[in-house]
Design a protein around this motif. Structure first.
Motif, short mmCIF file in Angstrom:
data_model
loop_
_atom_site.label_atom_id
_atom_site.label_comp_id
_atom_site.label_asym_id
_atom_site.label_seq_id
_atom_site.Cartn_x
_atom_site.Cartn_y
_atom_site.Cartn_z
N ARG A 16 0.60 -1.22 -0.49
CA ARG A 16 0.20 0.13 -0.15
C ARG A 16 1.04 1.09 0.11
NH1 ARG A 16 -5.76 -1.07 2.06
NH2 ARG A 16 -5.88 -3.36 1.93
N THR A 17 0.68 2.63 -0.66
CA THR A 17 1.71 4.06 -0.80
C THR A 17 0.19 4.46 -0.85
OG1 THR A 17 1.39 3.65 -3.32
CG2 THR A 17 3.31 2.88 -2.24
N LEU A 18 0.88 6.22 -0.24
CA LEU A 18 0.60 7.08 -0.57
C LEU A 18 0.89 7.15 -1.73
CD1 LEU A 18 -0.65 8.53 3.32
CD2 LEU A 18 -1.90 6.77 1.78
N ARG A 19 -0.24 8.36 -2.52
CA ARG A 19 -0.01 8.54 -3.83
C ARG A 19 -0.06 10.31 -4.53
NH1 ARG A 19 2.81 5.00 -7.90
NH2 ARG A 19 2.85 3.18 -6.53
N SER A 20 0.76 11.23 -4.90
CA SER A 20 0.07 12.62 -4.84
C SER A 20 0.37 12.30 -6.20
CB SER A 20 0.53 13.19 -3.46
OG SER A 20 2.10 13.76 -3.57
N SER A 21 -0.56 13.49 -6.92
CA SER A 21 0.06 14.09 -8.11
C SER A 21 -0.50 15.38 -8.32
CB SER A 21 -0.44 13.05 -9.60
OG SER A 21 -0.74 11.29 -9.16
N ILE A 22 0.46 15.87 -9.32
CA ILE A 22 0.32 17.24 -9.96
C ILE A 22 -0.21 17.13 -11.48
CG2 ILE A 22 0.53 19.68 -10.06
CD1 ILE A 22 2.31 19.24 -7.09
N TRP A 23 -1.17 17.34 -12.40
CA TRP A 23 -1.54 16.79 -13.15
C TRP A 23 -1.66 18.79 -13.70
CZ3 TRP A 23 -2.67 13.01 -15.55
CH2 TRP A 23 -2.47 12.46 -15.19
N ARG A 24 -1.35 18.66 -15.40
CA ARG A 24 -1.78 20.04 -14.93
C ARG A 24 -1.70 20.21 -16.71
NH1 ARG A 24 4.36 23.08 -16.64
NH2 ARG A 24 4.57 20.98 -18.48
N LEU A 25 -3.34 21.15 -16.74
CA LEU A 25 -3.50 21.60 -18.95
C LEU A 25 -3.42 21.99 -19.20
CD1 LEU A 25 -6.28 20.97 -19.84
CD2 LEU A 25 -7.17 22.73 -19.39
N GLU A 26 -2.54 21.44 -20.34
CA GLU A 26 -1.23 22.17 -20.97
C GLU A 26 -2.13 22.89 -22.79
OE1 GLU A 26 2.20 18.76 -21.90
OE2 GLU A 26 2.27 19.34 -19.76
N GLU A 27 -1.22 23.34 -23.33
CA GLU A 27 -1.27 23.82 -24.61
C GLU A 27 -2.66 23.03 -24.82
OE1 GLU A 27 1.85 26.42 -26.13
OE2 GLU A 27 2.17 26.85 -24.30
N ASP A 28 -2.02 21.93 -25.77
CA ASP A 28 -3.04 21.36 -27.01
C ASP A 28 -4.43 20.56 -26.09
OD1 ASP A 28 -2.27 19.13 -24.66
OD2 ASP A 28 -0.83 17.73 -26.48
N GLY A 29 -4.55 21.39 -24.96
CA GLY A 29 -6.10 21.06 -24.23
C GLY A 29 -6.00 19.43 -23.99
N HIS A 30 -4.81 18.79 -23.29
CA HIS A 30 -5.32 17.55 -22.54
C HIS A 30 -4.43 17.59 -21.12
CE1 HIS A 30 -5.03 16.96 -26.94
NE2 HIS A 30 -5.63 15.29 -26.11
N TRP A 31 -4.87 17.20 -20.51
CA TRP A 31 -4.37 17.26 -18.80
C TRP A 31 -2.82 16.01 -19.07
CZ3 TRP A 31 -5.40 20.33 -14.26
CH2 TRP A 31 -6.51 21.21 -14.94
N ARG A 32 -2.02 16.24 -18.51
CA ARG A 32 -0.84 15.84 -18.24
C ARG A 32 -0.26 15.37 -16.79
NH1 ARG A 32 -0.28 17.19 -23.86
NH2 ARG A 32 -0.56 15.56 -24.80
N MET A 33 -0.12 14.59 -16.36
CA MET A 33 0.97 14.61 -14.65
C MET A 33 2.07 14.94 -15.24
SD MET A 33 1.60 11.09 -12.75
CE MET A 33 0.25 10.53 -12.53
N LEU A 34 2.41 15.94 -14.35
CA LEU A 34 3.28 16.87 -14.24
C LEU A 34 4.41 16.45 -13.20
CD1 LEU A 34 5.08 19.41 -15.30
CD2 LEU A 34 3.60 20.72 -13.14
N PHE A 35 3.85 16.06 -12.07
CA PHE A 35 4.46 15.52 -10.56
C PHE A 35 3.51 14.29 -10.26
CE2 PHE A 35 5.52 15.29 -6.23
CZ PHE A 35 7.00 15.03 -6.44
N HIS A 36 4.74 13.41 -9.87
CA HIS A 36 4.12 11.86 -8.92
C HIS A 36 5.07 12.05 -7.76
CE1 HIS A 36 1.72 8.95 -7.99
NE2 HIS A 36 2.37 7.98 -8.14
N GLN A 37 4.30 11.60 -6.65
CA GLN A 37 4.72 10.99 -5.30
C GLN A 37 4.44 10.01 -4.51
OE1 GLN A 37 6.80 13.69 -2.37
NE2 GLN A 37 7.99 12.69 -1.52
N GLY A 38 4.43 8.40 -4.39
CA GLY A 38 4.06 7.91 -3.52
C GLY A 38 5.22 7.18 -2.55
N THR A 39 4.45 7.00 -1.37
CA THR A 39 4.96 6.84 -0.09
C THR A 39 4.45 5.32 0.48
OG1 THR A 39 5.27 8.80 0.42
CG2 THR A 39 5.61 8.02 2.64
N VAL A 40 5.37 4.35 1.34
CA VAL A 40 4.80 3.24 1.65
C VAL A 40 4.56 3.23 2.80
CG1 VAL A 40 5.57 0.88 2.08
CG2 VAL A 40 6.66 1.92 -0.07
N ILE A 41 3.38 2.72 3.33
CA ILE A 41 2.79 2.42 4.13
C ILE A 41 2.25 1.54 4.68
CG2 ILE A 41 1.74 4.82 3.41
CD1 ILE A 41 -1.28 3.69 3.11
N ALA A 42 2.53 0.63 5.72
CA ALA A 42 2.04 -0.27 6.53
C ALA A 42 0.65 -0.51 6.27
CB ALA A 42 2.08 -0.18 8.36
#
Length: 121
Positions: A95-121
């Motif tokens: 199991r991991t906690l996840r966070s992602s930052i998404w950006r609406l880019e000039e072509d009109g599509h959302w793309r992931m800009l940043f991602h981080q995962g942290t393992v949890i018990a």
């Protein structure tokens, strides 16, 4: 905001799919060229590092997400947080906690800009 949350959840879930992870075209459609990830190992990955790694990945088992939340940080920027569960072929879960930052880019599509995962018990 509900439509955006649903859309970004669907995009996040696509990245769990082996067929997407094995497709340069799909990864390019989902990840920004400016992409950065801090893996659960603490290692930093860039677009040019993560795409080839995903294309050759030999991952087994299944992954799913739960407890998705989306917050708009700016007009074209959103934060998605959730818990991911990866179940290997033996039935063990990671199991991991996840966070992602998404950006609406000039072509009109959302793309992931940043991602981080942290393992949890």
């Amino acid at each position: 905001m509900d439509d955006l949350a649903t859309h970004l959840k669907e995009l996040e879930e696509k990245l769990f799919e082996p067929s997407v992870r094995a497709s340069r075209d799909m990864l390019t459609a989902l990840l920004s060229r400016d992409f950065r990830e801090i893996g659960s190992s603490g290692r930093l990955y860039t677009f040019d590092v993560i795409v080839p790694a995903l294309l050759t990945e030999q991952r087994t088992g299944t992954s799913r997400g739960e407890f998705f939340e989306t917050r708009r940080l700016a007009e074209h920027i959103a934060l998605v947080t959730y818990r991911a569960i990866h179940t290997d072929v033996a039935g063990s879960e990671r199991r991991t906690l996840r966070s992602s930052i998404w950006r609406l880019e000039e072509d009109g599509h959302w793309r992931m800009l940043f991602h981080q995962g942290t393992v949890i018990a």
